[in-house]
Design an enzyme around this catalytic site. Structure first.
Site, PDB file in Angstrom:
ATOM      1  N   ASP A 384     -10.165   4.335  -3.743  1.00 37.14           N
ATOM      2  CA  ASP A 384     -11.585   4.692  -3.703  1.00 37.14           C
ATOM      3  C   ASP A 384     -12.469   3.450  -3.690  1.00 37.14           C
ATOM      4  OD1 ASP A 384     -13.733   6.342  -3.597  1.00 37.14           O
ATOM      5  OD2 ASP A 384     -13.657   6.973  -5.696  1.00 37.14           O
ATOM      6  N   HIS A 401     -13.432   0.796   5.404  1.00 37.85           N
ATOM      7  CA  HIS A 401     -12.102   1.392   5.594  1.00 37.85           C
ATOM      8  C   HIS A 401     -11.152   0.387   6.248  1.00 37.85           C
ATOM      9  CE1 HIS A 401     -13.798   5.004   4.112  1.00 37.85           C
ATOM     10  NE2 HIS A 401     -14.573   5.223   5.170  1.00 37.85           N
ATOM     11  N   LEU A 493      11.453   0.805  -0.467  1.00 40.66           N
ATOM     12  CA  LEU A 493      10.294   1.562  -0.950  1.00 40.66           C
ATOM     13  C   LEU A 493      10.034   2.769  -0.040  1.00 40.66           C
ATOM     14  CD1 LEU A 493       7.583   1.622  -2.688  1.00 40.66           C
ATOM     15  CD2 LEU A 493       6.573   0.348  -0.776  1.00 40.66           C
TER      16      LEU A 493
END
Ligand code: FPP
Length: 627
Positions: A384, A401, A493
């Site tokens: 956020d 972004h 991962l």
């Protein structure tokens, strides 16, 4: 044995390419002859081992068939090595491993002295097949040499998926490369999965006598338990009422699973005919299983010639017509062999062998040492503050972004360095559609350009996507799917990016899947537990989130992973997402490692942060009862 009407490589060159290609007119060299013989052997193997599969391949365009024979013969070769009777399990496993390692060498050399691998290597070159995704299937075949026992349908399905689906995926890729994509509708995913289940179950029932002769019973305990005595009777080769009832039940289940009329909606008509005929052949096979009675334990049942012809003759006519309407792309003629260099020794993928560690942090910072028992297995992040960061810097929200992507890369590097197993990022929620069209376009374009740039290409990152496909640009969905397929075999991962994701929506999807399963008699609504529910989530293998981290100074969970994060430790940090780097992730993990997790228990009894690192939902989780 009939002589093939046309040798394989010639068929490859001409059938997909009506005008004669230079390759088709090329003089026959010694090497071509060897290759043709290799493809002929694969064709023979397919026809002899599995006539139904052979008949299905015949419904495909002639140019695609040799590659299918090669894939099928390779799968069979591995299966045979894993199942070889009178050979000790360790030796069988070693033989599968040797075959796989040889394939790696052969792929690097572009040729093989083994005819099946020779054909496979050639097919992979011609059609640009990425055999990486077969790695899991090959490892599973190796493990099969030791043991195959399944507690429940979920374990059985996991085995099917690992062993069978990658081969099917190769065929799908082949169609794609030939310009006739076997479009799979994402909202039909469950239908495809059920179909694969049904096909595999049909196979198990068909091969019962052969498997039992080797002491193998490839059915889950969960299926056997309602029929007391059936397991022992089967292993002793006795046809009893319990066995008969079990077979009737399983054949009916398999029939329901392969009957998926909506599965082919929207597909190329040629591909649809192949799938529909496959379903018909499977049902005919199940008729033969049911009709066999006690002989099922002595020999392999086969549908009658008439039953097969009734399906195959019209399918041949329809498929010839359907394929004639689509000009297919010619395959690439394999180029010169790659120079011989050091060949990878453990991995199928040249790419996997080229995996490298992440770049270090510019400051030289290293991850903190976290005791194994206090390391979270799964960190979920709400990224956020992009918009506020942009405003703070006098920039457009879209710039925020884009700046956020640098933080994503950093956090992934940090996750790899600290040894995190699962990282899940909230990139675009179902609620984000309420934003301005311009900002939505900017976010989706940013995601697309990250996928195009593929910053994790050489890292040990398995990429996944969680969310709904509807409303997303088709290219983005394709890229996400492609990345998932390309990185499926990676073991480092697991990075799940949530795009067009909503937590309540995910739960609603699971509820719908569960309702469908109940309608099909697969689950009993009176005996449902939380693990049953979790198994119907879109990503049933996603572990519970141990730590939920939100940046940007907001303290909400915003419909993110409500199921998985039910017991997550929450961590809120003030900085905006684009300002984050790996040290912030390490800080969050350090903070987590100091927390005392309770899961509803009395402090000091069931505490200590935290011991679970196995994927939850696969076994009853005490926390589910601890509230
Ligand atoms: C929330 O900030 C952030 C988003 C809705 C988009 C997150 C997307 C990226 C970071 C792009 C890159 C992602 C990946 C996985 C490559 P906000 O816009 O709500 O910020 P605000 O609260 O300050 O307005």
């Amino acid at each position: 044995m009939t002589t093939p009407p046309r040798s394989a490589p010639a068929a490859l060159d001409t059938a997909t390419h009506p005008r004669k290609s230079p390759a088709a007119t090329r003089a026959l060299t010694g090497e071509d002859a060897v290759l043709r013989a290799a493809y002929r052997l694969c064709r023979r193997t397919t026809r002899q081992h599995d006539p139904a599969m052979y008949a299905l391949v015949q419904l495909m365009p002639a140019g695609l068939r040799p590659a299918c024979w090669a894939l099928w013969a390779a799968a069979t070769a591995l299966d045979d090595l894993a199942d070889e009777p009178d050979v000790a399990p360790a030796e069988r496993a070693a033989r599968v491993e040797a075959w796989t390692v040889s394939l790696v060498h052969d792929l690097a050399a572009g040729t093989s002295s083994d005819p099946v691998r020779h054909a496979l290597v050639d097919a992979a070159g011609r059609w640009r097949l990425d055999l990486t995704s077969l790695q899991g299937a090959m490892a599973s075949a190796r493990d099969d040499a030791h043991d195959r026992r399944f507690a429940d349908w979920a374990a059985w399905r996991a085995w099917c998926n690992k062993e069978v689906v990658p081969w099917v995926e190769q065929v799908r890729h082949l169609f794609e490369q030939a310009g006739a994509p076997m479009t799979l509708r994402l909202d039909r995913q469950t239908d495809y999965e059920r179909f694969v289940d049904g096909a595999q179950l049909t196979d198990v029932l068909t091969d019962l006598s052969t498997d039992l002769a080797q002491g193998l019973l490839l059915l889950p305990q969960e299926a056997l338990e309602p029929f007391p005595g059936a397991e022992e009777d089967l292993l002793q080769g006795r046809w009893s009422p319990a066995v008969a009832a079990l077979i009737t039940e399983l054949a009916a289940l398999a029939r329901r699973r392969v009957t998926r009329p909506a599965m082919t909606t929207g597909m190329h008509p040629g591909a649809a005919i192949v799938l529909e005929t496959a379903a018909g052949l499977l049902r005919a096979q199940l008729d033969a299983v049911e009709a066999a009675g006690p002989t099922l334990l002595q020999r392999t049942p086969r549908p009658s010639v008439v039953a097969r012809a009734r399906l195959l003759v019209p399918a041949r006519l329809r498929s010839t017509l359907a394929w004639s309407l689509t000009p297919l792309t010619a395959p690439t003629v394999p180029g010169p062999r790659r120079p011989k260099g050091p060949t990878p020794s453990v991995s199928l993928a040249a790419e996997n062998t080229g995996l490298r560690p992440p770049p270090s942090h510019p400051s030289g910072a290293r991850p903190p040492m976290i005791p194994a028992g206090r390391m979270p297995a799964h960190v979920a992040v709400i990224m956020d503050g992009n918009g506020r960061w942009a405003e703070q810097h006098g920039l457009q929200r879209s710039d925020g972004h884009r700046a956020g992507t640098a933080a994503v890369r950093e956090i992934v590097y940090g996750a790899l360095e600290i040894g995190l197993r699962h990282l899940t990022l909230y990139a675009f929620s179902t609620e984000n559609w309420k934003r301005d069209a311009e900002e939505i376009t900017a976010i989706l374009a940013t995601l697309q350009s990250e996928l195009d740039e593929a910053p994790f290409r050489d890292l040990d990152v398995r990429q996944r996507w969680s969310g709904r496909p509807d409303r997303l640009p088709e290219d983005l969905v394709d890229s996400l799917r492609r990345e998932e397929a390309r990185t499926r075999a990676r073991t480092g991962l697991t990075l799940t990016v949530c795009i067009n994701y909503g937590g309540r929506d995910e739960i609603t999807q699971a509820a719908a899947a569960l309702a469908r399963a109940a309608r099909e008699g697969e689950v009993d609504p009176d005996h449902l537990n939380e693990d049953d529910f979790a198994r119907h989530l879109p990503h049933p293998d996603m572990p519970e989130a141990d730590l939920l981290w939100r940046t940007g100074n907001e303290q909400r969970t915003s419909n993110f992973l409500p199921w998985h994060a039910a017991y997550a430790e929450l961590y809120f940090s003030p900085g905006y997402w684009p300002d984050m780097d790996r040290r912030d992730l390490w800080q969050a993990i350090t903070e987590y490692s100091r927390r005392q997790r309770r899961h509803g228990a009395v402090p000091g009894r069931l505490t200590s942060p935290d011991t679970h690192h196995s994927p939850p939902h696969t076994q009853p989780d005490p926390r589910h009862r601890a509230r």
